[in-house]
Design a protein around this motif. Sequence first.
Motif, mmCIF file in Angstrom:
data_model
loop_
_atom_site.group_PDB
_atom_site.id
_atom_site.type_symbol
_atom_site.label_atom_id
_atom_site.label_comp_id
_atom_site.label_asym_id
_atom_site.label_seq_id
_atom_site.Cartn_x
_atom_site.Cartn_y
_atom_site.Cartn_z
ATOM 1 N N ASN A 39 30.501 32.664 30.321
ATOM 2 C CA ASN A 39 31.545 31.874 30.979
ATOM 3 C C ASN A 39 32.903 32.103 30.333
ATOM 4 O OD1 ASN A 39 30.228 30.602 33.123
ATOM 5 N ND2 ASN A 39 29.433 28.991 31.799
ATOM 6 N N THR A 40 32.953 32.104 29.022
ATOM 7 C CA THR A 40 34.218 32.322 28.312
ATOM 8 C C THR A 40 34.777 33.702 28.629
ATOM 9 O OG1 THR A 40 33.564 30.835 26.532
ATOM 10 C CG2 THR A 40 35.313 32.406 26.040
ATOM 11 N N ASN A 41 33.920 34.728 28.566
ATOM 12 C CA ASN A 41 34.373 36.084 28.880
ATOM 13 C C ASN A 41 34.918 36.185 30.298
ATOM 14 O OD1 ASN A 41 33.638 36.923 26.342
ATOM 15 N ND2 ASN A 41 31.696 37.814 26.985
ATOM 16 N N PHE A 42 34.242 35.542 31.232
ATOM 17 C CA PHE A 42 34.709 35.573 32.617
ATOM 18 C C PHE A 42 36.031 34.845 32.768
ATOM 19 C CE2 PHE A 42 32.389 37.478 36.052
ATOM 20 C CZ PHE A 42 31.320 38.029 35.370
ATOM 21 N N GLU A 45 38.658 37.170 31.298
ATOM 22 C CA GLU A 45 38.861 38.420 32.031
ATOM 23 C C GLU A 45 39.235 38.219 33.497
ATOM 24 O OE1 GLU A 45 36.517 42.624 32.744
ATOM 25 O OE2 GLU A 45 35.942 41.315 31.083
ATOM 26 N N PHE A 46 38.600 37.265 34.168
ATOM 27 C CA PHE A 46 38.796 37.114 35.616
ATOM 28 C C PHE A 46 39.486 35.811 36.008
ATOM 29 C CE2 PHE A 46 35.007 39.836 35.144
ATOM 30 C CZ PHE A 46 35.477 40.975 35.790
ATOM 31 N N GLU A 47 39.807 34.979 35.038
ATOM 32 C CA GLU A 47 40.461 33.695 35.266
ATOM 33 C C GLU A 47 39.694 32.805 36.248
ATOM 34 O OE1 GLU A 47 44.563 34.408 36.211
ATOM 35 O OE2 GLU A 47 44.933 35.348 34.264
ATOM 36 N N CYS A 48 38.371 32.873 36.131
ATOM 37 C CA CYS A 48 37.511 31.972 36.911
ATOM 38 C C CYS A 48 36.171 31.847 36.195
ATOM 39 C CB CYS A 48 37.311 32.477 38.341
ATOM 40 S SG CYS A 48 36.346 33.982 38.486
ATOM 41 N N ARG A 49 35.406 30.832 36.587
ATOM 42 C CA ARG A 49 34.082 30.646 35.998
ATOM 43 C C ARG A 49 33.103 31.616 36.642
ATOM 44 N NH1 ARG A 49 34.104 24.923 37.519
ATOM 45 N NH2 ARG A 49 32.101 25.504 38.375
ATOM 46 N N PHE A 53 32.788 33.307 40.402
ATOM 47 C CA PHE A 53 32.785 34.764 40.565
ATOM 48 C C PHE A 53 31.570 35.219 41.369
ATOM 49 C CE2 PHE A 53 31.461 38.985 39.116
ATOM 50 C CZ PHE A 53 32.601 39.724 39.388
ATOM 51 N N LEU A 54 30.406 34.692 41.009
ATOM 52 C CA LEU A 54 29.184 35.071 41.728
ATOM 53 C C LEU A 54 29.233 34.643 43.190
ATOM 54 C CD1 LEU A 54 26.492 34.298 39.005
ATOM 55 C CD2 LEU A 54 27.245 36.555 39.796
ATOM 56 N N ASP A 55 29.758 33.443 43.443
ATOM 57 C CA ASP A 55 29.907 32.986 44.829
ATOM 58 C C ASP A 55 30.797 33.932 45.620
ATOM 59 O OD1 ASP A 55 28.260 30.806 44.401
ATOM 60 O OD2 ASP A 55 29.929 29.376 44.137
ATOM 61 N N MET A 56 31.907 34.371 44.990
ATOM 62 C CA MET A 56 32.815 35.305 45.671
ATOM 63 C C MET A 56 32.124 36.649 45.916
ATOM 64 S SD MET A 56 36.594 34.643 43.999
ATOM 65 C CE MET A 56 36.079 34.722 42.278
ATOM 66 N N CYS A 57 31.355 37.129 44.920
ATOM 67 C CA CYS A 57 30.642 38.406 45.066
ATOM 68 C C CYS A 57 29.631 38.341 46.201
ATOM 69 C CB CYS A 57 29.932 38.779 43.765
ATOM 70 S SG CYS A 57 31.052 39.349 42.485
#
Length: 172
Positions: A39-42, A45-49, A53-57
């Motif tokens: 979660n922290t890395n995301f 890096e992507f400014e989201c949880r 991110f997975l929902d968007m993918c």
Amino acid sequence: MKDTKKNEREEYLYHNTKLLLEKYRDVVWSIEASVAQVNTNFEIEFECRIDEFLDMCYAAGADLTGTNLEEQMRTVERNRKMLKIIEKSLDIIHRRHKFGELYYQIIYLTYMSPEPFENVNAVIEELCDLGFAMSAKTYFRKKKAAVTCLSTVLWGFATGECLDIMAEILGD
């Protein structure tokens, strides 16, 4: 000869169950740390949880097969499933076994409580506070019986004493 093989199998399964229980708190911590790290890395890096991110993918139809993210998520999910199997098996013993409450408390306090007890005497004292007064010798004997029963449920080795428990697991 048959009894010897049965005893060897029971000891093997008992050992594996005890080892699994001894690692329980470490696995819980590892899952929490892994999820927090991902979660922290995301977020950095992507400014989201990660769940966003997975929902968007998934909404975009992106295929994450073979990616590091997929591997990390599989590892976390596999560990969560292992914990759920242990917890569900213990819950069935708790609800159905004639010594269910005692076995549950012994296993929970000894191996699964969020904070480990300082020593065996502290576990025995807590059991006493819960209405299960016993000596250290009785505690170790009952702990072995509780772990053996859990072993029976986890590994599918049915004894007459646990057939009802096994039937409930198979029915789920």
